[in-house]
Design a protein around this motif. Sequence first.
Motif, PDB file in Angstrom:
ATOM      1  N   LYS A 157       0.834  -1.208   0.000  1.00  0.00           N
ATOM      2  CA  LYS A 157       0.000   0.000   0.000  1.00  0.00           C
ATOM      3  C   LYS A 157       0.866   1.254   0.000  1.00  0.00           C
ATOM      4  CE  LYS A 157      -2.583  -0.959   3.616  1.00  0.00           C
ATOM      5  NZ  LYS A 157      -3.692  -0.852   4.604  1.00  0.00           N
ATOM      6  N   TRP A 158       1.953   1.221   0.738  1.00  0.00           N
ATOM      7  CA  TRP A 158       2.900   2.339   0.800  1.00  0.00           C
ATOM      8  C   TRP A 158       3.495   2.609  -0.577  1.00  0.00           C
ATOM      9  CZ3 TRP A 158       8.420   1.777   0.332  1.00  0.00           C
ATOM     10  CH2 TRP A 158       9.165   2.912   0.662  1.00  0.00           C
ATOM     11  N   LYS A 159       3.864   1.540  -1.265  1.00  0.00           N
ATOM     12  CA  LYS A 159       4.509   1.691  -2.574  1.00  0.00           C
ATOM     13  C   LYS A 159       3.506   2.104  -3.650  1.00  0.00           C
ATOM     14  CE  LYS A 159       8.314   1.527  -4.938  1.00  0.00           C
ATOM     15  NZ  LYS A 159       9.399   2.454  -4.591  1.00  0.00           N
ATOM     16  N   ARG A 160       2.327   1.513  -3.613  1.00  0.00           N
ATOM     17  CA  ARG A 160       1.320   1.784  -4.640  1.00  0.00           C
ATOM     18  C   ARG A 160       0.485   3.025  -4.341  1.00  0.00           C
ATOM     19  NH1 ARG A 160      -0.100  -3.288  -6.969  1.00  0.00           N
ATOM     20  NH2 ARG A 160       1.857  -4.243  -7.679  1.00  0.00           N
ATOM     21  N   LYS A 189      -0.808  -1.329  18.455  1.00  0.00           N
ATOM     22  CA  LYS A 189      -1.009  -0.055  17.776  1.00  0.00           C
ATOM     23  C   LYS A 189       0.323   0.625  17.454  1.00  0.00           C
ATOM     24  CE  LYS A 189      -5.574   1.095  19.635  1.00  0.00           C
ATOM     25  NZ  LYS A 189      -6.370   2.091  20.380  1.00  0.00           N
ATOM     26  N   HIS A 190       0.257   1.561  16.550  1.00  0.00           N
ATOM     27  CA  HIS A 190       1.410   2.386  16.199  1.00  0.00           C
ATOM     28  C   HIS A 190       1.943   3.039  17.476  1.00  0.00           C
ATOM     29  CE1 HIS A 190       3.725   5.704  14.525  1.00  0.00           C
ATOM     30  NE2 HIS A 190       3.617   5.176  13.326  1.00  0.00           N
ATOM     31  N   PRO A 191       3.252   2.972  17.723  1.00  0.00           N
ATOM     32  CA  PRO A 191       3.784   3.486  18.992  1.00  0.00           C
ATOM     33  C   PRO A 191       3.637   4.992  19.182  1.00  0.00           C
ATOM     34  CG  PRO A 191       5.553   2.928  17.465  1.00  0.00           C
ATOM     35  CD  PRO A 191       4.278   2.382  16.869  1.00  0.00           C
ATOM     36  N   LEU A 192       3.345   5.733  18.130  1.00  0.00           N
ATOM     37  CA  LEU A 192       3.216   7.183  18.271  1.00  0.00           C
ATOM     38  C   LEU A 192       1.768   7.647  18.207  1.00  0.00           C
ATOM     39  CD1 LEU A 192       6.242   8.646  16.300  1.00  0.00           C
ATOM     40  CD2 LEU A 192       5.916   8.435  18.741  1.00  0.00           C
ATOM     41  N   GLY A 227       6.530   7.884   5.988  1.00  0.00           N
ATOM     42  CA  GLY A 227       5.306   7.351   6.563  1.00  0.00           C
ATOM     43  C   GLY A 227       5.499   6.604   7.865  1.00  0.00           C
ATOM     44  N   HIS A 228       6.746   6.394   8.287  1.00  0.00           N
ATOM     45  CA  HIS A 228       7.035   5.627   9.488  1.00  0.00           C
ATOM     46  C   HIS A 228       6.366   6.212  10.726  1.00  0.00           C
ATOM     47  CE1 HIS A 228       9.628   4.867  13.089  1.00  0.00           C
ATOM     48  NE2 HIS A 228       9.567   3.634  12.649  1.00  0.00           N
ATOM     49  N   CYS A 229       6.357   7.530  10.854  1.00  0.00           N
ATOM     50  CA  CYS A 229       5.820   8.182  12.049  1.00  0.00           C
ATOM     51  C   CYS A 229       4.385   8.666  11.864  1.00  0.00           C
ATOM     52  CB  CYS A 229       6.713   9.355  12.456  1.00  0.00           C
ATOM     53  SG  CYS A 229       8.295   8.832  13.166  1.00  0.00           S
ATOM     54  N   ASN A 230       3.711   8.159  10.849  1.00  0.00           N
ATOM     55  CA  ASN A 230       2.334   8.569  10.601  1.00  0.00           C
ATOM     56  C   ASN A 230       1.382   7.464  11.063  1.00  0.00           C
ATOM     57  OD1 ASN A 230      -0.130   9.448   9.703  1.00  0.00           O
ATOM     58  ND2 ASN A 230       0.473   9.688   7.561  1.00  0.00           N
ATOM     59  N   GLY A 285      12.228  13.537  18.172  1.00  0.00           N
ATOM     60  CA  GLY A 285      13.397  13.477  17.303  1.00  0.00           C
ATOM     61  C   GLY A 285      13.001  13.258  15.860  1.00  0.00           C
ATOM     62  N   VAL A 286      13.949  13.423  14.970  1.00  0.00           N
ATOM     63  CA  VAL A 286      13.689  13.247  13.543  1.00  0.00           C
ATOM     64  C   VAL A 286      13.353  11.784  13.269  1.00  0.00           C
ATOM     65  CG1 VAL A 286      14.683  13.430  11.233  1.00  0.00           C
ATOM     66  CG2 VAL A 286      15.227  15.147  12.962  1.00  0.00           C
ATOM     67  N   CYS A 287      12.376  11.559  12.425  1.00  0.00           N
ATOM     68  CA  CYS A 287      11.959  10.197  12.107  1.00  0.00           C
ATOM     69  C   CYS A 287      13.138   9.405  11.543  1.00  0.00           C
ATOM     70  CB  CYS A 287      10.816  10.227  11.079  1.00  0.00           C
ATOM     71  SG  CYS A 287      10.280   8.575  10.568  1.00  0.00           S
ATOM     72  N   HIS A 288      13.353   8.216  12.105  1.00  0.00           N
ATOM     73  CA  HIS A 288      14.471   7.387  11.646  1.00  0.00           C
ATOM     74  C   HIS A 288      14.030   6.345  10.634  1.00  0.00           C
ATOM     75  CE1 HIS A 288      13.218   3.758  13.833  1.00  0.00           C
ATOM     76  NE2 HIS A 288      12.829   4.569  14.799  1.00  0.00           N
TER      77      HIS A 288
END
Length: 475
Positions: free
Chosen positions: A96-99, A414-417, A397-400, A390-393
């Motif tokens: 889904k991320w790629k498409r 769940k997503h940790p953030l 989309g990692h921090c979304n 901190g800046v997303c590592h």
Amino acid sequence: MTTVAKLNYQRKLAGLPLIRFDIVRLNPEDIQDLRDAYAAMYEISDIAVGDARGYTALARGHGYDQDLCHNDSRIFLTWHRSYVYAFEKALNTALKWKRKDDQLELTLPFWNWTQYKSDTHASNGIPKTIDDMTYKNSAGATVDNPLARAKSLYRTLSQGLTGEEAYTHRYPTQLRSGISQLKDEVDRYMDNPDFSSFSDDFNNGAHGSVHVWVGGSNPSSPLPSKVGDMRSVISAGYDPIFWLHHSMVDKVWFDWQALHPGVSVPRHVLDTTVYGGKPGSAYIDAPNSLRYIYSSDSVDTAMASTGTMAEADALTTPVTMASVSPQTNKEIPLGTVTSGFARAQLDFFRLHPPKESFEVRAYVDNPNCNADSGYDDPSYAGRMVLFGHGVCHGAPGHCNPDLAKRDAYDIRSKHPLRYEHTSYCLDVTRGLRNHIGRKKSIDDVKIYLVTVDGDGKGVSPGALRYEGCSLRTFG
């Protein structure tokens, strides 16, 4: 043509279990989806090796450098079911991320290693779609097959290998001759009504044999052990075939469960935590708790037999909650504030933890306040310091958290953030008391927020994102 990912998305809308298919029954479009999903997971790991959506983050859980799976053989089935489940969800997330398409539910196919057909399998016994090192893409160019090999953290970090040797290797010279033995053993497992002995026999029989036979050995290999990656616990999870093999392992257990309904599972297996942090009991009922089943039919046959498309077309379009615009105005109207409180605080609803560290200062009825307005300003009411994440590592989309939504079809943590339940408050007791003075109340009170960075310099009010703010007083 309807693909597995599209079919399963429609099944999800209809409330039906998702389907995992035999990899040799997939259509070319489905194979391409699978290739693209694997490649997307590799890409995420190349951008950020620690990104939990990436291939390395999942593969390392089986061996190097986490070795989470083999500390208790009694939970062999539940641990690997949870592990494959997590990989499957990450695989779909990556696609889904790629498409850039949210209407996909790609499932992980299974490799049925009890069967061999010359038109679908390589001479070594592995399906061609997994064994061929290259394939021709839609443009006619010959490109690497993401299902044939993957870069291994074990090879690169532990063994110091580079170039072609940084990728997983297979030497399956004995596999094809053992396929009939694998089929015979699986048939025998099905007659065993005891969970523990079924699990032990399977773990130490057909399951282990496939690992050993696919990995094989090569005396000229640069690895000290001279064996292929699938042959060793420490490296097996990095080979793309590992997941397809363990999808089949899970299917054998799934089929055994159907033949032996109601069989008692040992309490230890139910209570012991497996991959992802949940107890084994969460992974016993695949159709109802995990929302998936298996099918040996083709995708077209499964679609026709379930009528999923017709059911889904009749559904009302799901309601999507309108997104709430983040608060960016530094003016907070409080209305009438009555004296006599022991404490007064501003509560921030769903405040997004910021990447940078900020200080938020509150001033009462002072629309001209700014970064130069200090703590000694007469209108100063209080402050709150936000320690930045901190800046997303990770990869984009990692921090979304909106890209990591969970539902009945995805029981992972769940997503940790996530910020739905964040609790932030700013103490304005002293400032409001000073402002009210000896009066009983003051009408139309406004708080003005000033946000500054770690150096005390003002930043845009939009840097502080939240969905609501209210004053709460305590007697």
